[in-house]
Scaffold this motif. Structure first.
Motif, PDB file in Angstrom:
ATOM      1  N   THR A  94       0.825  -1.212   0.000  1.00 50.45           N
ATOM      2  CA  THR A  94       0.000   0.000   0.000  1.00 50.45           C
ATOM      3  C   THR A  94       0.859   1.261   0.000  1.00 50.45           C
ATOM      4  O   THR A  94       0.572   2.220  -0.722  1.00 50.45           O
ATOM      5  CB  THR A  94      -0.955   0.003   1.213  1.00 50.45           C
ATOM      6  N   ALA A  95       1.926   1.270   0.785  1.00 50.67           N
ATOM      7  CA  ALA A  95       2.784   2.458   0.877  1.00 50.67           C
ATOM      8  C   ALA A  95       3.429   2.783  -0.473  1.00 50.67           C
ATOM      9  O   ALA A  95       3.632   3.956  -0.805  1.00 50.67           O
ATOM     10  CB  ALA A  95       3.858   2.258   1.938  1.00 50.67           C
ATOM     11  N   ARG A  96       3.734   1.761  -1.269  1.00 51.68           N
ATOM     12  CA  ARG A  96       4.341   2.009  -2.589  1.00 51.68           C
ATOM     13  C   ARG A  96       3.323   2.634  -3.548  1.00 51.68           C
ATOM     14  O   ARG A  96       3.678   3.498  -4.353  1.00 51.68           O
ATOM     15  CB  ARG A  96       4.911   0.715  -3.172  1.00 51.68           C
ATOM     16  N   ASN A 125       4.215  10.962  -5.833  1.00 50.61           N
ATOM     17  CA  ASN A 125       5.291  11.336  -6.754  1.00 50.61           C
ATOM     18  C   ASN A 125       4.788  12.283  -7.845  1.00 50.61           C
ATOM     19  O   ASN A 125       5.514  13.174  -8.281  1.00 50.61           O
ATOM     20  CB  ASN A 125       5.923  10.102  -7.400  1.00 50.61           C
ATOM     21  N   LEU A 126       3.550  12.087  -8.291  1.00 57.45           N
ATOM     22  CA  LEU A 126       2.998  12.932  -9.351  1.00 57.45           C
ATOM     23  C   LEU A 126       2.065  14.019  -8.821  1.00 57.45           C
ATOM     24  O   LEU A 126       1.854  15.033  -9.482  1.00 57.45           O
ATOM     25  CB  LEU A 126       2.267  12.073 -10.383  1.00 57.45           C
ATOM     26  N   PHE A 127       1.520  13.789  -7.639  1.00 60.53           N
ATOM     27  CA  PHE A 127       0.638  14.765  -6.994  1.00 60.53           C
ATOM     28  C   PHE A 127       1.150  14.978  -5.574  1.00 60.53           C
ATOM     29  O   PHE A 127       0.611  14.415  -4.613  1.00 60.53           O
ATOM     30  CB  PHE A 127      -0.813  14.262  -6.982  1.00 60.53           C
ATOM     31  N   PRO A 128       2.224  15.764  -5.407  1.00 59.97           N
ATOM     32  CA  PRO A 128       2.865  15.900  -4.101  1.00 59.97           C
ATOM     33  C   PRO A 128       1.941  16.447  -3.011  1.00 59.97           C
ATOM     34  O   PRO A 128       2.198  16.236  -1.830  1.00 59.97           O
ATOM     35  CB  PRO A 128       4.026  16.856  -4.356  1.00 59.97           C
ATOM     36  N   ALA A 142       5.081   3.551 -13.591  1.00 60.21           N
ATOM     37  CA  ALA A 142       5.761   4.771 -14.032  1.00 60.21           C
ATOM     38  C   ALA A 142       5.649   5.851 -12.964  1.00 60.21           C
ATOM     39  O   ALA A 142       6.623   6.548 -12.667  1.00 60.21           O
ATOM     40  CB  ALA A 142       5.175   5.262 -15.355  1.00 60.21           C
ATOM     41  N   ALA A 143       4.468   5.988 -12.373  1.00 60.31           N
ATOM     42  CA  ALA A 143       4.266   6.995 -11.320  1.00 60.31           C
ATOM     43  C   ALA A 143       5.164   6.711 -10.125  1.00 60.31           C
ATOM     44  O   ALA A 143       5.711   7.638  -9.520  1.00 60.31           O
ATOM     45  CB  ALA A 143       2.799   7.026 -10.889  1.00 60.31           C
ATOM     46  N   PHE A 144       5.348   5.439  -9.795  1.00 62.77           N
ATOM     47  CA  PHE A 144       6.241   5.095  -8.689  1.00 62.77           C
ATOM     48  C   PHE A 144       7.664   5.561  -8.977  1.00 62.77           C
ATOM     49  O   PHE A 144       8.409   5.914  -8.073  1.00 62.77           O
ATOM     50  CB  PHE A 144       6.209   3.587  -8.419  1.00 62.77           C
ATOM     51  N   GLU A 145       8.018   5.603 -10.256  1.00 63.13           N
ATOM     52  CA  GLU A 145       9.349   6.063 -10.673  1.00 63.13           C
ATOM     53  C   GLU A 145       9.348   7.566 -11.001  1.00 63.13           C
ATOM     54  O   GLU A 145      10.268   8.066 -11.647  1.00 63.13           O
ATOM     55  CB  GLU A 145       9.805   5.257 -11.888  1.00 63.13           C
TER      56      GLU A 145
END
Length: 138
Positions: free
Chosen positions: A21-23, A30-33, A88-91
């Motif tokens: 869940t945390a990932r 990452n994309l919506f800080p 991709a969002a995780f990266e």
């Protein structure tokens, strides 16, 4: 994004049993800080009132034309929606999901613009470009 906008952005991402869940939460942030995802029955949900961080990623990745196309293709009245690939969002990369959803699901983003209008907001998030460079429309 110098103008004042009234916007509601709802972000939803499924969390499967095989995922941490945390990932998935990190992928959203990452994309919506500005997002603070809540875990609800197999998914994470967040609401923010800006897409400034997301816009910065679009500029950095130089994919403003792609983003504009996706946003305008999904525009209905004062709202538009789009899906993003979780990996991709995780990266910290923006990768719009098209076609069939990924096996583990995609991040769904729904945007409702209250003022001034959705077209102006899209122009602020992903401005029109010329030769790949944003055009200053103000």
């Amino acid at each position: 994004m110098s103008s004042v906008y009234s916007v509601d952005v709802e972000i939803r991402a499924p969390v499967n049993d095989t995922e941490v869940t945390a990932r998935v939460a990190d992928a959203i942030r990452n994309l919506f800080p500005e997002a603070d995802p809540d875990h609800r029955e197999g998914e994470l949900v967040a609401e923010v009132h800006t897409m400034e961080g997301f816009s910065e990623e679009l500029h950095r990745a130089e994919i403003l034309d792609t983003a504009r196309s996706v946003f305008f293709d999904n525009l209905a009245g004062d709202s538009f929606a789009f899906d993003l690939k979780k990996q991709a969002a995780f990266e910290s990369r923006v990768n719009f999901a098209v076609g069939e959803p990924a096996e583990l699901g995609d991040i769904h983003v729904g945007v409702t613009v209250r003022a001034p209008d959705a077209e102006s907001y899209i122009d602020s998030v992903a401005p029109p470009t010329e030769d790949g460079k944003p055009i200053d429309t103000e």
